[in-house]
Design a protein around this motif. Structure first.
Motif, short mmCIF file in Angstrom:
data_model
loop_
_atom_site.label_atom_id
_atom_site.label_comp_id
_atom_site.label_asym_id
_atom_site.label_seq_id
_atom_site.Cartn_x
_atom_site.Cartn_y
_atom_site.Cartn_z
N ARG A 87 0.76 -1.16 0.05
CA ARG A 87 -0.06 -0.12 -0.10
C ARG A 87 1.15 1.14 -0.15
O ARG A 87 0.56 2.34 -0.62
CB ARG A 87 -0.98 0.02 1.22
N ALA A 88 1.83 1.18 0.83
CA ALA A 88 2.67 2.23 0.72
C ALA A 88 3.57 2.55 -0.28
O ALA A 88 3.83 3.68 -0.84
CB ALA A 88 3.87 2.16 2.11
N LEU A 89 3.97 1.45 -1.16
CA LEU A 89 4.53 1.59 -2.44
C LEU A 89 3.78 2.21 -3.54
O LEU A 89 4.03 2.74 -4.19
CB LEU A 89 5.23 0.08 -2.70
N ALA A 91 1.58 4.02 -2.98
CA ALA A 91 1.19 5.42 -2.97
C ALA A 91 2.23 6.37 -3.16
O ALA A 91 2.29 7.57 -3.44
CB ALA A 91 0.85 5.90 -1.54
N ASP A 92 3.46 5.67 -3.17
CA ASP A 92 4.81 6.48 -3.61
C ASP A 92 5.08 6.73 -4.90
O ASP A 92 6.09 6.12 -5.56
CB ASP A 92 5.90 5.55 -2.89
N VAL A 93 4.18 7.34 -5.58
CA VAL A 93 4.46 7.33 -7.38
C VAL A 93 5.43 8.32 -7.81
O VAL A 93 5.76 8.24 -8.87
CB VAL A 93 2.91 8.11 -7.51
N ASP A 94 6.26 8.94 -6.73
CA ASP A 94 7.16 9.77 -7.13
C ASP A 94 8.56 8.79 -7.53
O ASP A 94 9.49 9.23 -8.28
CB ASP A 94 7.69 10.63 -6.26
N ARG A 95 8.45 7.55 -7.13
CA ARG A 95 9.59 6.68 -7.56
C ARG A 95 9.13 5.87 -8.57
O ARG A 95 7.94 5.32 -8.73
CB ARG A 95 9.95 5.59 -6.32
N ARG A 100 9.98 0.18 -7.31
CA ARG A 100 9.05 -0.29 -6.27
C ARG A 100 8.54 -1.69 -6.15
O ARG A 100 8.28 -2.47 -5.01
CB ARG A 100 7.66 0.54 -6.25
N GLU A 103 11.25 -4.12 -4.97
CA GLU A 103 11.49 -3.78 -3.39
C GLU A 103 10.40 -4.65 -3.08
O GLU A 103 10.53 -5.57 -1.98
CB GLU A 103 11.35 -2.43 -2.97
N ASP A 153 1.89 -0.28 -13.74
CA ASP A 153 2.62 1.02 -13.83
C ASP A 153 3.89 1.10 -14.41
O ASP A 153 4.68 2.21 -14.59
CB ASP A 153 2.94 1.47 -12.31
#
Length: 208
Positions: A87-89, A91-95, A100, A103, A153
């Motif tokens: 879920r955190a990954l 949301a981390d759309v800048d990476r 992601r 990881e 993505d």
């Protein structure tokens, strides 16, 4: 009247065992994890779990309803940390999505293979297919969908048709869960190296 020699009222332990510092329910889960993965789920009785946890069988039922609840909790414990990370990954759309996805694969493999007991092996139990384990299947399905979204993505994933994306998700997720069997064949292998190599292979499946 002196009470210095009086017996303490409470739930007696069945046998002396070094104090682990765990709460009773956690102690039961640890005992169940050990017995289910070494003796087998079907062959393990609630009495054996209670005795391994250092308590009486009747006492165990103050904390859990039985073997199925212990198995359900253990199964969910192999998925929920990875789902939280996923879920955190997401949301981390800048990476970059490729990083992601890598990881998540690496951390998921470390979770499945890094503990003292091969809990991932419990996935193979026929009992797990029953409705009693719907909670586990729900969180597992959400984790698989997070993998699908991360694949979609990536640069390669964004060009895939829906059917091809679904196939690659199945293959990648199958690889991650398949490490259970590979790890069992060589448990002395470095988990960190194994996890990184699996993540590399997963990205190739994704087309990255």
């Amino acid at each position: 009247m002196s009470t210095s020699g009086a017996r303490r009222v409470g739930r007696p332990r069945a046998a002396q065992r070094p104090d682990s510092g765990l709460a009773p329910r956690a102690e039961l889960l640890e005992a169940a994890a050990e017995l289910f993965t070494t003796k087998g789920y079907a062959a393990t009785t609630t009495r054996a779990v209670a005795e391994r946890a250092g308590m009486r069988q009747a006492t165990m039922y103050h904390y859990v309803s039985g073997k199925e609840e212990l198995l359900a909790d253990l199964l969910e414990s192999t998925v929920t940390p990875s789902l939280t990370l996923a879920r955190a990954l997401l949301a981390d759309v800048d990476r970059p999505a490729e990083g992601r996805l890598w990881e998540l694969c690496r951390r998921d493999v470390e979770l499945l293979c890094g503990g003292p007991h091969n809990l991932g092996g419990l996935y193979l139990l026929p009992e797990v297919r029953s409705e009693r384990f719907a909670g586990f299947h729900a969180v597992r399905a959400e984790l698989k969908d997070a993998y699908r979204q991360l694949i979609a993505d990536t640069g390669a994933g964004s060009t895939l048709a829906k059917g091809e994306l679904s196939l690659r998700t199945d293959l990648l997720f199958g690889l991650i869960e398949g490490v259970i069997l590979v790890h069992r064949s060589d448990p002395e292998r470095s988990v960190a190296v194994f996890a990184a190599a699996t993540a590399d292979a997963a990205l190739r499946i994704a087309g990255c």
